[in-house]
Motif scaffolding. Structure first.
Motif, PDB file in Angstrom:
ATOM      1  N   TYR B  19      32.228  35.412  30.903  1.00 29.27           N
ATOM      2  CA  TYR B  19      33.475  35.949  30.348  1.00 29.27           C
ATOM      3  C   TYR B  19      34.620  34.944  30.539  1.00 29.27           C
ATOM      4  O   TYR B  19      35.481  34.803  29.665  1.00 29.27           O
ATOM      5  N   VAL B  27      41.451  32.522  24.578  1.00 31.14           N
ATOM      6  CA  VAL B  27      42.823  32.966  24.886  1.00 31.14           C
ATOM      7  C   VAL B  27      43.789  31.795  24.689  1.00 31.14           C
ATOM      8  O   VAL B  27      43.599  30.738  25.302  1.00 31.14           O
ATOM      9  N   LEU B  31      49.000  32.749  26.703  1.00 27.68           N
ATOM     10  CA  LEU B  31      48.650  34.109  27.127  1.00 27.68           C
ATOM     11  C   LEU B  31      47.735  34.101  28.344  1.00 27.68           C
ATOM     12  O   LEU B  31      47.392  35.152  28.883  1.00 27.68           O
ATOM     13  N   PRO B  33      48.494  32.977  31.467  1.00 27.20           N
ATOM     14  CA  PRO B  33      49.124  33.501  32.689  1.00 27.20           C
ATOM     15  C   PRO B  33      49.114  35.029  32.759  1.00 27.20           C
ATOM     16  O   PRO B  33      48.816  35.595  33.805  1.00 27.20           O
ATOM     17  N   ILE B  34      49.401  35.685  31.628  1.00 30.56           N
ATOM     18  CA  ILE B  34      49.414  37.157  31.591  1.00 30.56           C
ATOM     19  C   ILE B  34      47.997  37.682  31.828  1.00 30.56           C
ATOM     20  O   ILE B  34      47.790  38.622  32.606  1.00 30.56           O
ATOM     21  N   THR B  35      47.032  37.054  31.153  1.00 27.66           N
ATOM     22  CA  THR B  35      45.636  37.495  31.271  1.00 27.66           C
ATOM     23  C   THR B  35      45.160  37.370  32.721  1.00 27.66           C
ATOM     24  O   THR B  35      44.572  38.303  33.273  1.00 27.66           O
ATOM     25  N   PHE B  38      46.721  40.064  35.098  1.00 27.23           N
ATOM     26  CA  PHE B  38      46.109  41.399  35.067  1.00 27.23           C
ATOM     27  C   PHE B  38      44.673  41.389  35.608  1.00 27.23           C
ATOM     28  O   PHE B  38      44.261  42.330  36.276  1.00 27.23           O
ATOM     29  N   TRP B  39      43.923  40.328  35.314  1.00 28.58           N
ATOM     30  CA  TRP B  39      42.567  40.256  35.863  1.00 28.58           C
ATOM     31  C   TRP B  39      42.601  40.192  37.382  1.00 28.58           C
ATOM     32  O   TRP B  39      41.718  40.732  38.057  1.00 28.58           O
ATOM     33  N   ILE B  41      44.766  41.676  39.277  1.00 32.05           N
ATOM     34  CA  ILE B  41      44.980  43.060  39.734  1.00 32.05           C
ATOM     35  C   ILE B  41      43.636  43.798  39.719  1.00 32.05           C
ATOM     36  O   ILE B  41      43.286  44.499  40.670  1.00 32.05           O
ATOM     37  N   PHE B  42      42.879  43.598  38.648  1.00 36.17           N
ATOM     38  CA  PHE B  42      41.564  44.249  38.523  1.00 36.17           C
ATOM     39  C   PHE B  42      40.659  43.858  39.696  1.00 36.17           C
ATOM     40  O   PHE B  42      40.091  44.709  40.376  1.00 36.17           O
ATOM     41  N   TYR B  79      45.000  35.395  42.972  1.00 34.92           N
ATOM     42  CA  TYR B  79      45.637  34.889  41.746  1.00 34.92           C
ATOM     43  C   TYR B  79      45.433  33.371  41.640  1.00 34.92           C
ATOM     44  O   TYR B  79      45.062  32.855  40.586  1.00 34.92           O
ATOM     45  N   TRP B  83      43.239  31.138  38.894  1.00 35.07           N
ATOM     46  CA  TRP B  83      43.752  29.957  38.175  1.00 35.07           C
ATOM     47  C   TRP B  83      42.846  28.745  38.352  1.00 35.07           C
ATOM     48  O   TRP B  83      42.577  28.016  37.394  1.00 35.07           O
TER      49      TRP B  83
END
Lengths: 160, 301
Positions: B19, B27, B31, B33-35, B38-39, B41-42, B79, B83
């Protein structure tokens, strides 16, 4: 990988490259700017979020329901983007099959599709009665317009 | 035991690696950084063992912190990890150009010029990317020692990734046997190769001994130091840290020597380990949010 030897800057979009060269920099096309990545990403996400908020928040009347929707919405927008990337990838795979797209990654076409979608939402915002929402739409158009102008400006600069 | 198809979706399953490759190719960069936000957080909620391990390590590294602050620091560590693996995949698949700067360039030059040396590093920043950068920058091959992934498909995926990232200059040696691997590494060093080992957490079935880290007694691998002693090769502490968006810093420190003298092997190894933990502590203190040690290192508090 490039070793950092000078204060060389890299931007993907023409607008920051032109601004940087106007103030004496020698920018190149590279994904090195956090302002570009985080700034544009936040703006795109914000526009999508406001749009979904308009659609899903207005029908909800109780304040507790509104707070709940506001909390869930960013996650829903993120999930929506994930679905969009997947659907776009299927479409791109189809284009690849019929040899209409051959770039090594799907990123470019994904970018064009997302830009078109966000521009359509911004167009919808322009007609909104709420001042800051129409300003958001106008701001997007200004950025897109300036970037297109800079693309041509850069080409003029590059001409011998 | 979970069925095979379900294991693909476990945190260390191959599904997430595949994935990630999908994300990197699909992506748009702005987009990402946003992706990743949220991942993270998941995974903060679903990768509970990793979260607990980072939290327990942070309790020792940042004593007296408010528990909620350490939870935020744990999120930040995850996080940063997201990255670094995304950047490594981006480098491998899309050939994205990253910027790096060197700290301790003279030590890196000495490492590159050494005939047989040990590159000792930690689970910090982008280890795979760092090895590939070093191999390209200094035109030297590296033999990288890794602990094999538990999931077979993930291991195969990772092998392919490393081969692409290192472009043939990074060879992988798996730490599966405590008998054959040391001999293989010793031969490699004696024939002039650079061997890269992670020395910040013990590996099952590998030799280890007690030392002090952040004032606590921990078990760390002593293999690199025994190897350094037997081969009489210098040990170079090297770390690769993510500075900010698509920017990395390679930090090299003064080499550690495990010299043969009248005091014997044990003293030399222990002294070298103490020097290593001192360096490790200094680098981790400055970059605690990039210490991706997803197993508890310190004894239970």
């Amino acid at each position: 990988m490039k070793e950092k030897r000078s204060k060389e800057r890299g931007y993907v979009f023409a607008l920051p490259r032109v601004v940087s060269s106007l103030i004496g920099g020698k920018p190149r096309r590279a994904k090195w700017s956090r302002l570009e990545a985080f700034g544009l990403g936040t703006l795109v996400f914000l526009i999508a979020w406001v749009f979904c908020g308009q659609e899903f928040l207005l029908p909800v009347r109780p304040w507790i329901g509104r707070i709940l929707v506001l909390f869930i919405l960013p996650f829903a927008v993120w999930a929506g983007f994930l679905v969009l990337y997947y659907l776009n990838s299927l479409f791109i795979a189809l284009l690849r099959k019929v040899r209409l797209y051959s770039a090594p990654t799907n990123e470019r076409l994904q970018h064009y599709i997302i830009m078109i979608l966000i521009t359509l939402i911004a167009l919808h915002f322009l007609r909104d009665r709420v001042g800051w929402i129409s300003a958001l739409g106008a701001g997007w158009f200004m950025l897109v317009g300036m970037n297109i102008f800079c693309i041509f400006f850069e080409r003029l600069l590059d001409e011998p | 035991m979970a069925p095979a198809w379900w294991r693909r979706f476990a945190v260390r399953g191959v599904f997430w690696r595949q994935y990630l490759d999908f994300g990197v190719t699909n992506v748009p960069f702005y987009l990402m950084p946003i992706t990743i936000f949220f991942w993270t957080i998941f995974f903060f909620f679903f990768a509970a063992p990793a979260r607990r391990a980072v939290l327990s390590n942070l309790r020792v590294m940042r004593p007296g912190s408010f528990p909620l602050t350490n939870y935020l620091r744990t999120w930040l560590t995850l996080y940063n990890f997201a990255w670094t693996i995304a950047d490594a995949a981006d480098f491998k698949i899309a050939g994205t150009e990253f910027v790096y700067e060197l700290e301790g360039e003279e030590f890196l030059a000495r490492l590159a010029g050494a005939r047989g040396a040990i590159l000792l590093t930690a689970h910090m920043g982008s280890y795979d990317l760092g090895a590939a950068v070093f191999a390209r920058r200094f035109q030297r091959e590296i033999r990288m020692v890794r602990v094999p992934e538990e999931d077979k498909e993930t291991a195969q995926h990772l092998d392919r990734s490393l081969a692409r990232t290192g472009a043939g200059a990074v060879k992988v040696a798996y730490n599966v046997s405590s008998m054959t691997l040391p001999l293989e590494l010793l031969n490699a060093i004696r024939s002039g190769e650079i061997v890269s080992i992670q020395g910040d957490r013990p590996v099952p079935h590998a030799s280890q001994r007690s030392t002090r880290l952040f004032g606590e007694i921990v078990r760390l691998p002593d293999g690199p130091f025994v190897l350094g002693f037997v081969a009489q090769a210098p040990i170079f502490p090297v770390f690769i840290i993510r500075s900010f968006y698509h920017h990395y810093k390679i930090i090299a420190r003064e080499p550690i020597h495990c010299r043969r003298d009248e005091r014997g092997r044990e003293v030399a190894v222990e002294e070298a380990m103490a020097k290593w933990t001192g360096t490790l502590e200094e680098v981790i203190t400055a970059h605690w949010a990039q210490w991706f040690s997803f197993v508890p290192i310190f004894p239970a508090q």
